[in-house]
Design a protein around this motif. Structure first.
Motif, PDB file in Angstrom:
ATOM      1  N   ASN A 158       0.825  -1.210   0.000  1.00  0.00           N
ATOM      2  CA  ASN A 158       0.000   0.000   0.000  1.00  0.00           C
ATOM      3  C   ASN A 158       0.859   1.260   0.000  1.00  0.00           C
ATOM      4  O   ASN A 158       0.572   2.228  -0.709  1.00  0.00           O
ATOM      5  N   LYS A 198      -0.764  -1.957  -7.876  1.00  0.00           N
ATOM      6  CA  LYS A 198      -1.160  -3.053  -6.997  1.00  0.00           C
ATOM      7  C   LYS A 198      -1.219  -4.397  -7.719  1.00  0.00           C
ATOM      8  O   LYS A 198      -1.434  -5.438  -7.090  1.00  0.00           O
ATOM      9  N   THR A 224       2.470   1.777  -3.481  1.00  0.00           N
ATOM     10  CA  THR A 224       1.537   2.099  -4.572  1.00  0.00           C
ATOM     11  C   THR A 224       0.748   3.379  -4.343  1.00  0.00           C
ATOM     12  O   THR A 224       0.164   3.908  -5.288  1.00  0.00           O
TER      13      THR A 224
END
Length: 433
Positions: free
Chosen positions: A44, A74, A47
């Motif tokens: 997370n 992702k 990205t």
């Protein structure tokens, strides 16, 4: 009696412990659960950065930095953009976050990181698998997986910070690399001058992104090679050095004068058309001395940084103009053989060797050797060799330098031959006798 009581208590505690069927975890979650959470958290973070990340990568302490941008998605894809090799190695790839001993960021196929790894026959200490040491929205710290820190080994780190949209335009940095390297019309001699007085020679190895300085103090010559970091305005040494009480650290490009400057010490990096101190290394080549030969061998010296850009371009032009499958393999300078002195051009692929016979004369004032034409064995100058032969035969002659370095594997002493007319052509050779 007391010892029996102690023994019974000990046995009782032992059986009580063994009968406890519950497992007490040090953490509330298992290692697999915690690993899965970290992998998700790191994905997370990587990205979520709107414009991706930028880092400045150097694989070891002797190689300069490469600016690399990363944009992760992702789905396991990552786009990379760099200032390495003019961006020619910027291939998109896939990535994964995995775990062996530590959480790792793995680039799965050939990228610019792999290209850096492969430099110098994979001896560049590059990396394309990194341990994730820490990751936040403001910074991701990566460490080389293969560096272990043993015996004083430096553990390579790559720090990524969020990139700006403007960071993805690397054209200015690319242009600065070209300014540092110079162009084919520039002389090979560059000096750092303070208040107009040269204090050191300057040369640049674009493969290692390192600058070399040579200077003399109290009669002793010192040579230092320092990796650099290139930016939009110039470059900085990764470690500053001191030359005759002048601290050398950063230089800025002056677009008007086309030179690098350091205003703090009134210093500049300028081109000169001849060496400050020409050598007498040519003297054994003159008539009456024993036979000696020198050879540029493409397979060993083709990538030598001491070859000038003009020399490399002329050699490439020869190959482009030869029939398919034929390439130039050697340029040799032979002195005082039983056949006299001559220039020899050898080819791979079946073409016959070309010989240009010469008379060697000395220019003692400028300390050069001059080749006078005694004709070609073939009768005339081969068109494909005309340009490079003209450089070796120029009327001002050649400066000769016995170098202190080796290159390419063979232990032979290195000599360089540089044209004295423009100072733009320099060829690296091995001494054979």
């Amino acid at each position: 009696m007391k010892k029996y009581i102690v023994l019974l208590i000990t046995i009782s505690l032992f059986f009580t412990s063994c009968n406890n069927s519950e497992t007490d975890y040090l953490f509330e979650k298992s290692i697999n659960e915690r690993t899965a959470e970290l992998k998700s958290q790191y994905t997370n973070i990587l990205t979520d950065s709107e414009n991706g990340w930028i880092g400045y990568y150097t694989p070891n302490g002797s190689v300069g930095t490469t600016a690399i941008l990363f944009k992760f998605d992702k789905n396991g894809n990552v786009v990379l953009k760099s200032d390495y090799d003019s961006g020619n190695q910027d291939r998109p790839t896939t990535y994964r976050i995995d775990k062996t001993l530590k959480i790792e960021l793995v680039f799965e196929s050939n990228t610019v990181l792999h290209s850096i790894y492969e430099v110098n026959n994979n001896d560049n200490e590059g990396e394309y698998v990194f341990n994730i040491i820490n990751a936040t929205a403001d910074k991701v710290l990566l460490q080389s997986k293969t560096d272990n820190g043993y015996n004083g080994q430096i553990i390579t780190e790559l720090e990524l910070v969020p990139a700006k949209a403007s960071d993805w335009d690397l054209s200015t940095i690319q242009a600065m690399h070209s300014n540092i390297q110079g162009d084919p019309s520039s002389p090979v001699w560059r000096y750092i001058a303070v208040a107009g007085t040269p204090i050191a020679t300057f040369s640049y190895n674009s493969t290692d992104r390192a600058a070399t300085f040579s200077y003399t103090t109290d009669g002793k010559t010192t040579t230092e090679t320092v990796p650099i970091s290139v930016n939009n305005t110039g470059f900085c040494l990764l470690k500053s050095i001191s030359i005759n009480n002048n601290t050398i650290s950063c230089f800025s490009w002056n677009e008007l004068t086309k030179i690098f400057e350091n205003e703090d010490i009134n210093a500049s990096i300028s081109y000169f058309t001849k060496p400050l101190a020409p050598t007498d290394d040519y003297l054994p080549f003159l008539d009456g001395n024993p036979s000696i030969a020198f050879g540029y061998i493409t397979s060993y010296l083709g990538s030598a940084p001491s070859n000038s850009l003009e020399a490399n371009n002329l050699l490439a032009e020869i190959n482009n103009n030869l029939p398919k499958g034929i390439t130039i393999s050697r340029v040799q300078l032979i002195f005082n053989s039983i056949y006299g002195s001559y220039l020899e051009y050898r080819f791979a692929g079946g073409k016959s060797t070309e010989y240009h016979n010469v008379q060697v004369v000395e220019d003692p004032l400028n300390k050069t050797i001059i080749f006078q034409d005694l004709g070609w064995d073939s009768g005339s100058t081969p068109a494909v060799l005309a340009k490079i032969d003209a450089k070796l035969m120029n009327a001002a002659g050649l400066y000769v330098t016995r170098e202190s370095f080796t290159f390419g594997g063979p232990p032979n002493t290195i000599y360089t031959f540089t044209d004295a007319l423009t100072g733009t052509f320099r060829l690296t050779t091995y001494a054979f006798q």
